[in-house]
Write a protein that holds these residues in place. Sequence first.
Motif, PDB file in Angstrom:
ATOM      1  N   GLU A  54       0.847  -1.202   0.000  1.00  0.00           N
ATOM      2  CA  GLU A  54       0.000   0.000   0.000  1.00  0.00           C
ATOM      3  C   GLU A  54       0.872   1.237   0.000  1.00  0.00           C
ATOM      4  O   GLU A  54       1.975   1.229   0.538  1.00  0.00           O
ATOM      5  N   ASP A  55       0.340   2.289  -0.582  1.00  0.00           N
ATOM      6  CA  ASP A  55       0.959   3.613  -0.552  1.00  0.00           C
ATOM      7  C   ASP A  55      -0.128   4.636  -0.267  1.00  0.00           C
ATOM      8  O   ASP A  55      -1.296   4.405  -0.575  1.00  0.00           O
ATOM      9  N   ASP A  56       0.263   5.752   0.302  1.00  0.00           N
ATOM     10  CA  ASP A  56      -0.673   6.859   0.487  1.00  0.00           C
ATOM     11  C   ASP A  56      -0.608   7.763  -0.730  1.00  0.00           C
ATOM     12  O   ASP A  56       0.477   8.164  -1.154  1.00  0.00           O
ATOM     13  N   VAL A  57      -1.763   8.044  -1.290  1.00  0.00           N
ATOM     14  CA  VAL A  57      -1.846   8.992  -2.406  1.00  0.00           C
ATOM     15  C   VAL A  57      -2.600  10.202  -1.866  1.00  0.00           C
ATOM     16  O   VAL A  57      -3.721  10.083  -1.356  1.00  0.00           O
ATOM     17  N   GLU A  58      -1.983  11.368  -1.979  1.00  0.00           N
ATOM     18  CA  GLU A  58      -2.563  12.596  -1.429  1.00  0.00           C
ATOM     19  C   GLU A  58      -2.365  13.727  -2.422  1.00  0.00           C
ATOM     20  O   GLU A  58      -1.251  13.986  -2.862  1.00  0.00           O
ATOM     21  N   GLY A  59      -3.453  14.371  -2.752  1.00  0.00           N
ATOM     22  CA  GLY A  59      -3.379  15.527  -3.634  1.00  0.00           C
ATOM     23  C   GLY A  59      -3.022  16.786  -2.853  1.00  0.00           C
ATOM     24  O   GLY A  59      -3.052  16.803  -1.626  1.00  0.00           O
ATOM     25  N   ASP A  60      -2.684  17.820  -3.568  1.00  0.00           N
ATOM     26  CA  ASP A  60      -2.389  19.105  -2.928  1.00  0.00           C
ATOM     27  C   ASP A  60      -3.671  19.709  -2.353  1.00  0.00           C
ATOM     28  O   ASP A  60      -4.770  19.478  -2.858  1.00  0.00           O
ATOM     29  N   GLU A  61      -3.509  20.512  -1.324  1.00  0.00           N
ATOM     30  CA  GLU A  61      -4.653  21.212  -0.728  1.00  0.00           C
ATOM     31  C   GLU A  61      -5.178  22.263  -1.703  1.00  0.00           C
ATOM     32  O   GLU A  61      -4.420  22.830  -2.504  1.00  0.00           O
ATOM     33  N   ALA A  62      -6.475  22.504  -1.613  1.00  0.00           N
ATOM     34  CA  ALA A  62      -7.103  23.520  -2.468  1.00  0.00           C
ATOM     35  C   ALA A  62      -8.261  24.141  -1.710  1.00  0.00           C
ATOM     36  O   ALA A  62      -8.822  23.542  -0.790  1.00  0.00           O
ATOM     37  N   ARG A  69     -10.138  17.495  -5.647  1.00  0.00           N
ATOM     38  CA  ARG A  69     -10.335  16.223  -6.370  1.00  0.00           C
ATOM     39  C   ARG A  69      -9.438  16.148  -7.596  1.00  0.00           C
ATOM     40  O   ARG A  69      -8.863  15.101  -7.877  1.00  0.00           O
ATOM     41  N   ALA A  70      -9.325  17.241  -8.324  1.00  0.00           N
ATOM     42  CA  ALA A  70      -8.449  17.278  -9.498  1.00  0.00           C
ATOM     43  C   ALA A  70      -6.988  17.064  -9.082  1.00  0.00           C
ATOM     44  O   ALA A  70      -6.234  16.358  -9.771  1.00  0.00           O
ATOM     45  N   ASN A  71      -6.600  17.638  -7.951  1.00  0.00           N
ATOM     46  CA  ASN A  71      -5.236  17.458  -7.440  1.00  0.00           C
ATOM     47  C   ASN A  71      -4.974  15.997  -7.065  1.00  0.00           C
ATOM     48  O   ASN A  71      -3.885  15.465  -7.288  1.00  0.00           O
ATOM     49  N   TRP A  72      -5.984  15.338  -6.479  1.00  0.00           N
ATOM     50  CA  TRP A  72      -5.833  13.927  -6.130  1.00  0.00           C
ATOM     51  C   TRP A  72      -5.687  13.076  -7.395  1.00  0.00           C
ATOM     52  O   TRP A  72      -4.855  12.170  -7.440  1.00  0.00           O
ATOM     53  N   LYS A  73      -6.491  13.370  -8.410  1.00  0.00           N
ATOM     54  CA  LYS A  73      -6.398  12.616  -9.666  1.00  0.00           C
ATOM     55  C   LYS A  73      -5.005  12.761 -10.282  1.00  0.00           C
ATOM     56  O   LYS A  73      -4.431  11.809 -10.803  1.00  0.00           O
ATOM     57  N   LYS A  74      -4.455  13.966 -10.188  1.00  0.00           N
ATOM     58  CA  LYS A  74      -3.102  14.209 -10.690  1.00  0.00           C
ATOM     59  C   LYS A  74      -2.080  13.408  -9.876  1.00  0.00           C
ATOM     60  O   LYS A  74      -1.171  12.798 -10.445  1.00  0.00           O
ATOM     61  N   ALA A  75      -2.244  13.391  -8.557  1.00  0.00           N
ATOM     62  CA  ALA A  75      -1.331  12.634  -7.698  1.00  0.00           C
ATOM     63  C   ALA A  75      -1.437  11.131  -7.985  1.00  0.00           C
ATOM     64  O   ALA A  75      -0.425  10.420  -7.998  1.00  0.00           O
ATOM     65  N   CYS A  76      -2.636  10.645  -8.261  1.00  0.00           N
ATOM     66  CA  CYS A  76      -2.840   9.239  -8.603  1.00  0.00           C
ATOM     67  C   CYS A  76      -2.113   8.892  -9.906  1.00  0.00           C
ATOM     68  O   CYS A  76      -1.416   7.873  -9.990  1.00  0.00           O
ATOM     69  N   SER A 113      -6.127   8.831  -0.432  1.00  0.00           N
ATOM     70  CA  SER A 113      -6.557   7.441  -0.601  1.00  0.00           C
ATOM     71  C   SER A 113      -5.404   6.508  -0.260  1.00  0.00           C
ATOM     72  O   SER A 113      -4.262   6.936  -0.121  1.00  0.00           O
ATOM     73  N   LYS A 114      -5.729   5.235  -0.126  1.00  0.00           N
ATOM     74  CA  LYS A 114      -4.737   4.181   0.073  1.00  0.00           C
ATOM     75  C   LYS A 114      -4.614   3.424  -1.246  1.00  0.00           C
ATOM     76  O   LYS A 114      -5.519   2.713  -1.656  1.00  0.00           O
ATOM     77  N   ALA A 115      -3.499   3.606  -1.919  1.00  0.00           N
ATOM     78  CA  ALA A 115      -3.247   2.901  -3.175  1.00  0.00           C
ATOM     79  C   ALA A 115      -2.747   1.493  -2.850  1.00  0.00           C
ATOM     80  O   ALA A 115      -2.059   1.281  -1.854  1.00  0.00           O
ATOM     81  N   GLN A 116      -3.120   0.535  -3.703  1.00  0.00           N
ATOM     82  CA  GLN A 116      -2.711  -0.850  -3.497  1.00  0.00           C
ATOM     83  C   GLN A 116      -2.069  -1.390  -4.766  1.00  0.00           C
ATOM     84  O   GLN A 116      -2.442  -0.996  -5.873  1.00  0.00           O
TER      85      GLN A 116
END
Length: 124
Positions: A54-62, A69-76, A113-116
């Motif tokens: 597992e890894d933590d995926v975290e987008g930038d604050e907005a 949500r767009a930042n999280w998608k970019k981080a993913c 999110s928790k990436a797997q």
Amino acid sequence: MKFGLGLLISLLVSVSFAQSIGVKDIPADEGETTISVKKGSSSTENKFEITSGEDDVEGDEATLIKEARANWKKACTEWKKELKELNKENRILTMNCGKMVCSTEGVESICRSKAQYKLKIQVK
């Protein structure tokens, strides 16, 4: 002297051709028979192990949830790209960024999110 040289040459020739294998007297009427001949190291097969993580995926604050949500998608997308770059031998079996969860702290929103992933790793 000539006889000794001729004997030496004939010995060398016979030794160079002595790398053959003969198989005799194996009963073939007792079911299935398999004969296997391997040259060199006996452990030439690669052994693999499946590992999960597992890894933590975290987008930038907005300030807006839509931006978070767009930042999280970019981080993913970046996480997947990094994992693929580390995967030079095509051993990724599965990977996903997990379910996005957004929270607001004060004025800022952030999505995490928790990436797997599952990888096939060569052990031997």
